[in-house]
Design a protein around this motif. Structure first.
Motif, PDB file in Angstrom:
ATOM      1  N   LEU A   1       0.826  -1.202   0.000  1.00 38.39           N
ATOM      2  CA  LEU A   1       0.000   0.000   0.000  1.00 38.39           C
ATOM      3  C   LEU A   1       0.864   1.258   0.000  1.00 38.39           C
ATOM      4  O   LEU A   1       0.522   2.251  -0.649  1.00 38.39           O
ATOM      5  CB  LEU A   1      -0.930  -0.030   1.233  1.00 38.39           C
ATOM      6  CG  LEU A   1      -1.923   1.108   1.380  1.00 38.39           C
ATOM      7  CD1 LEU A   1      -2.806   1.268   0.146  1.00 38.39           C
ATOM      8  CD2 LEU A   1      -2.804   0.883   2.613  1.00 38.39           C
TER       9      LEU A   1
ATOM     10  N   GLN B   1      -8.842  -5.221   2.310  1.00 40.55           N
ATOM     11  CA  GLN B   1      -9.780  -4.098   2.363  1.00 40.55           C
ATOM     12  C   GLN B   1      -9.133  -2.723   2.452  1.00 40.55           C
ATOM     13  O   GLN B   1      -9.597  -1.757   1.875  1.00 40.55           O
ATOM     14  CB  GLN B   1     -10.625  -4.220   3.634  1.00 40.55           C
ATOM     15  CG  GLN B   1     -11.754  -5.190   3.593  1.00 40.55           C
ATOM     16  CD  GLN B   1     -12.688  -4.896   4.757  1.00 40.55           C
ATOM     17  OE1 GLN B   1     -12.247  -4.594   5.869  1.00 40.55           O
ATOM     18  NE2 GLN B   1     -13.974  -4.968   4.496  1.00 40.55           N
ATOM     19  N   LYS B   2      -8.054  -2.657   3.251  1.00 36.34           N
ATOM     20  CA  LYS B   2      -7.518  -1.326   3.559  1.00 36.34           C
ATOM     21  C   LYS B   2      -6.933  -0.629   2.330  1.00 36.34           C
ATOM     22  O   LYS B   2      -6.826   0.597   2.310  1.00 36.34           O
ATOM     23  CB  LYS B   2      -6.501  -1.377   4.699  1.00 36.34           C
ATOM     24  CG  LYS B   2      -5.184  -2.000   4.383  1.00 36.34           C
ATOM     25  CD  LYS B   2      -4.229  -1.855   5.578  1.00 36.34           C
ATOM     26  CE  LYS B   2      -2.981  -2.692   5.299  1.00 36.34           C
ATOM     27  NZ  LYS B   2      -2.063  -2.728   6.408  1.00 36.34           N
TER      28      LYS B   2
ATOM     29  N   CYS C   1     -16.015  -0.740   1.258  1.00 38.81           N
ATOM     30  CA  CYS C   1     -14.706  -0.068   1.364  1.00 38.81           C
ATOM     31  C   CYS C   1     -14.649   1.227   0.561  1.00 38.81           C
ATOM     32  O   CYS C   1     -13.687   1.981   0.685  1.00 38.81           O
ATOM     33  CB  CYS C   1     -13.601  -0.983   0.864  1.00 38.81           C
ATOM     34  SG  CYS C   1     -13.398  -2.481   1.819  1.00 38.81           S
TER      35      CYS C   1
ATOM     36  N   LYS D   1      -9.911   1.212   0.934  1.00 37.03           N
ATOM     37  CA  LYS D   1     -10.276   2.259   1.909  1.00 37.03           C
ATOM     38  C   LYS D   1      -9.307   3.438   1.869  1.00 37.03           C
ATOM     39  O   LYS D   1      -9.711   4.601   1.959  1.00 37.03           O
ATOM     40  CB  LYS D   1     -10.305   1.667   3.322  1.00 37.03           C
ATOM     41  CG  LYS D   1     -11.526   0.800   3.588  1.00 37.03           C
ATOM     42  CD  LYS D   1     -11.501   0.285   5.021  1.00 37.03           C
ATOM     43  CE  LYS D   1     -12.745  -0.558   5.317  1.00 37.03           C
ATOM     44  NZ  LYS D   1     -12.619  -1.267   6.600  1.00 37.03           N
ATOM     45  N   ALA D   2      -8.014   3.135   1.760  1.00 34.16           N
ATOM     46  CA  ALA D   2      -7.000   4.201   1.774  1.00 34.16           C
ATOM     47  C   ALA D   2      -7.104   5.073   0.522  1.00 34.16           C
ATOM     48  O   ALA D   2      -7.034   6.305   0.603  1.00 34.16           O
ATOM     49  CB  ALA D   2      -5.604   3.593   1.889  1.00 34.16           C
TER      50      ALA D   2
ATOM     51  N   THR E   1     -13.773 -11.995   7.717  1.00 35.28           N
ATOM     52  CA  THR E   1     -12.753 -11.451   8.623  1.00 35.28           C
ATOM     53  C   THR E   1     -11.819 -12.573   9.085  1.00 35.28           C
ATOM     54  O   THR E   1     -12.219 -13.740   9.183  1.00 35.28           O
ATOM     55  CB  THR E   1     -13.366 -10.808   9.890  1.00 35.28           C
ATOM     56  OG1 THR E   1     -13.901 -11.854  10.718  1.00 35.28           O
ATOM     57  CG2 THR E   1     -14.452  -9.799   9.564  1.00 35.28           C
TER      58      THR E   1
ATOM     59  N   GLN F   1     -10.219  -9.687   1.527  1.00 35.91           N
ATOM     60  CA  GLN F   1     -10.578  -8.868   2.682  1.00 35.91           C
ATOM     61  C   GLN F   1      -9.366  -8.533   3.561  1.00 35.91           C
ATOM     62  O   GLN F   1      -9.242  -7.435   4.067  1.00 35.91           O
ATOM     63  CB  GLN F   1     -11.610  -9.603   3.546  1.00 35.91           C
ATOM     64  CG  GLN F   1     -13.001  -9.658   2.953  1.00 35.91           C
ATOM     65  CD  GLN F   1     -13.682  -8.318   3.051  1.00 35.91           C
ATOM     66  OE1 GLN F   1     -13.658  -7.527   2.105  1.00 35.91           O
ATOM     67  NE2 GLN F   1     -14.285  -8.014   4.183  1.00 35.91           N
ATOM     68  N   GLU F   2      -8.512  -9.524   3.760  1.00 33.16           N
ATOM     69  CA  GLU F   2      -7.458  -9.379   4.775  1.00 33.16           C
ATOM     70  C   GLU F   2      -6.052  -9.302   4.194  1.00 33.16           C
ATOM     71  O   GLU F   2      -5.107  -8.971   4.902  1.00 33.16           O
ATOM     72  CB  GLU F   2      -7.530 -10.540   5.775  1.00 33.16           C
ATOM     73  CG  GLU F   2      -8.838 -10.594   6.557  1.00 33.16           C
ATOM     74  CD  GLU F   2      -8.882  -9.569   7.701  1.00 33.16           C
ATOM     75  OE1 GLU F   2      -7.971  -8.732   7.819  1.00 33.16           O
ATOM     76  OE2 GLU F   2      -9.869  -9.615   8.472  1.00 33.16           O
TER      77      GLU F   2
ATOM     78  N   GLU G   1      -3.002  -6.469   0.368  1.00 36.07           N
ATOM     79  CA  GLU G   1      -3.342  -5.559   1.465  1.00 36.07           C
ATOM     80  C   GLU G   1      -4.786  -5.691   1.941  1.00 36.07           C
ATOM     81  O   GLU G   1      -5.153  -5.143   2.977  1.00 36.07           O
ATOM     82  CB  GLU G   1      -3.074  -4.112   1.039  1.00 36.07           C
ATOM     83  CG  GLU G   1      -1.605  -3.824   0.731  1.00 36.07           C
ATOM     84  CD  GLU G   1      -0.760  -3.654   2.007  1.00 36.07           C
ATOM     85  OE1 GLU G   1      -1.277  -3.882   3.121  1.00 36.07           O
ATOM     86  OE2 GLU G   1       0.416  -3.281   1.859  1.00 36.07           O
TER      87      GLU G   1
END
Lengths: 212, 212
Positions: free
Chosen positions: A15, A44-45, A79, A48-49, B14, B41-42, A42
Motif C-alpha cells: 500500500l 480491504q484497507k 470499502c 479504503k486508503a 474477517t 478482505q485481509e 493488502e
C-alpha cells in the motif's frame, strides 16, 4: 465520440508504494484502479486508503471475481469502490449477483471467451468490458495487432463501453484512433516512468489530441 | 485408490472469524484453503496467520489468479502458502509462470472450459484441477448430476488429481463412490454446522468408510 478516460492501475505489492505513486498522479488521471495484486496483498484497507485520498474519484476494485458475486461486491462497496471487475469465466448468476451491488460491473476478457458470451453479458445488463493483453502474454512476445483492434471494435458495436489495457504507451494510443474506446488503462506506463507526473500528463494530452 | 483428502475452505469476511473456525477443526482436516473472499478482505496476513497456526499443514491460497502469475505466486509463497489456484481462463503463460513458483498449481474450473484446454494444462506440467459447482449456480438451483460426475471422471482419466467442491454434504460424498477423487472441499459444510468439530469428523469418517 467522447474523449476516452485515462485509468491508472495500482498493481503494487504494498500500500505504501501504491500511495506514493497515486499521491503524485491521482489528480491527473480520471479513474483509479486498485489492482488485483494490491487487493490480494493488502485486503480491504487498500481500497479504503485510496478512497480516503480521493473522495470523489471513480475507484475500481479489480477483484476479477469468479464466484460469490454478492459477497465480494458488497465487501468492496463497503470499502468505497464504485466499480468492480469479474472474470469472463464467471457464471452468469455470479455476474448478475455482483452487478446488483456495484455502480458498474466490468467483465475482464482473458483466454477463450466468445462474442456469444459477450452478448449474454449485455442481456443481463452489463455495460462494460475490459479487453486485455495479459502481462504474461506480453512478456511472451505478444502485442496489439489487427485481430485485437477488430475484437475491440466488435465489442463497441455490441454496445459495450470498452476499456483496453496491456502494454499501452503514448505511442500505441494512436492505433485506436477513430474507435470509441471508453477508457485506456495503464499501470507501469505511468508508475514505472522516470517522471510519473510527466507520463500521466502525456497520456492525457495524447488522448485529448487524438479524440478531443 | 487412495483415500481422498478433506479440505476446508475458509471463505470468511474477517480473519477473526476464520481463525475461530480453523482453531477448532484444523487438526481434523487435511488441507486448509485461505479462500478468495478472505484473501481479498485481509490480504497477506490471512495466509500468514493460518501458516503460523499450522506450521506443517498444506495451505492453499485461493487467489484464482488470472494474470501476473509470477508476482501473485511469489507473494503467496512468501506468506507461507504451499499451493495456489489459477482461473481456467488465465492464459498458458500466466499458468506456466505461476507453476514455477508454487509446489502445486490448481486450475479452477468455472464457465465454458474444454477438455482440450485441460489437455494443454497437463502438457505444461499442471497436475491439479478443481471441479466446481459455483455458489451462485447452486443458489440458482443447480446441483451435482450425471454430467458433473462424468466430467470429473474424464479429468481423472486425463491424469489430473481432481478436487471437487460446491454444496457438498456427508450425504453427497457417496455420489463419487468408486471414483479416484483427490480432495473434497467444503466450507460451510463445516463452518456453518451447529457443531463444526462433529461435522468435520463426520466428513472424514464418511470418506474413510467409502474409500478406506
Amino acid at each position: 465520440m467522447a474523449v476516452p478516460n485515462l485509468q491508472i492501475a495500482l498493481d503494487h505489492n504494498t500500500l505504501e508504494d501504491a500511495i506514493s505513486d497515486i499521491f503524485k498522479v491521482g489528480e491527473i488521471v480520471d479513474i483509479v484502479e486498485v489492482g488485483t495484486i494490491l487487493c490480494l496483498q493488502e485486503g480491504q484497507k487498500a481500497i479504503k486508503a485510496i478512497r480516503a485520498m480521493f473522495p470523489s474519484k471513480i475507484i475500481i476494485a479489480d477483484t476479477k471475481c469468479a464466484d460469490a458475486g454478492t459477497t465480494v461486491a458488497k465487501n468492496v462497496v463497503e470499502c468505497g469502490a464504485d466499480w468492480m471487475t469479474v472474470i469472463c469465466s464467471a457464471t452468469l448468476p455470479t455476474m448478475e449477483a455482483a452487478r446488483k451491488e456495484v455502480k458498474e460491473l466490468q467483465v475482464e476478457l482473458y483466454g477463450d471467451w466468445t462474442m456469444e458470451q459477450a452478448k449474454s453479458w449485455k442481456e443481463i445488463g452489463i455495460n462494460q468490458v475490459i479487453y486485455h493483453q495479459s502481462r504474461d502474454a506480453l512478456l511472451s512476445g505478444g502485442s496489439w495487432g489487427e485481430k485485437d483492434l477488430k475484437m475491440v471494435q466488435q465489442l463497441i458495436d455490441l454496445g459495450f463501453q470498452v476499456s483496453v489495457t496491456g502494454g499501452l504507451s503514448v505511442e500505441t494510443l494512436s492505433l485506436f484512433k477513430g474507435m470509441d474506446v471508453h477508457t485506456f488503462i495503464t499501470g507501469r506506463g505511468i508508475t514505472a516512468a522516470e517522471d510519473p507526473v510527466k507520463a500521466a500528463t502525456e497520456f492525457k494530452e495524447t488522448i485529448r489530441a487524438i479524440w478531443g
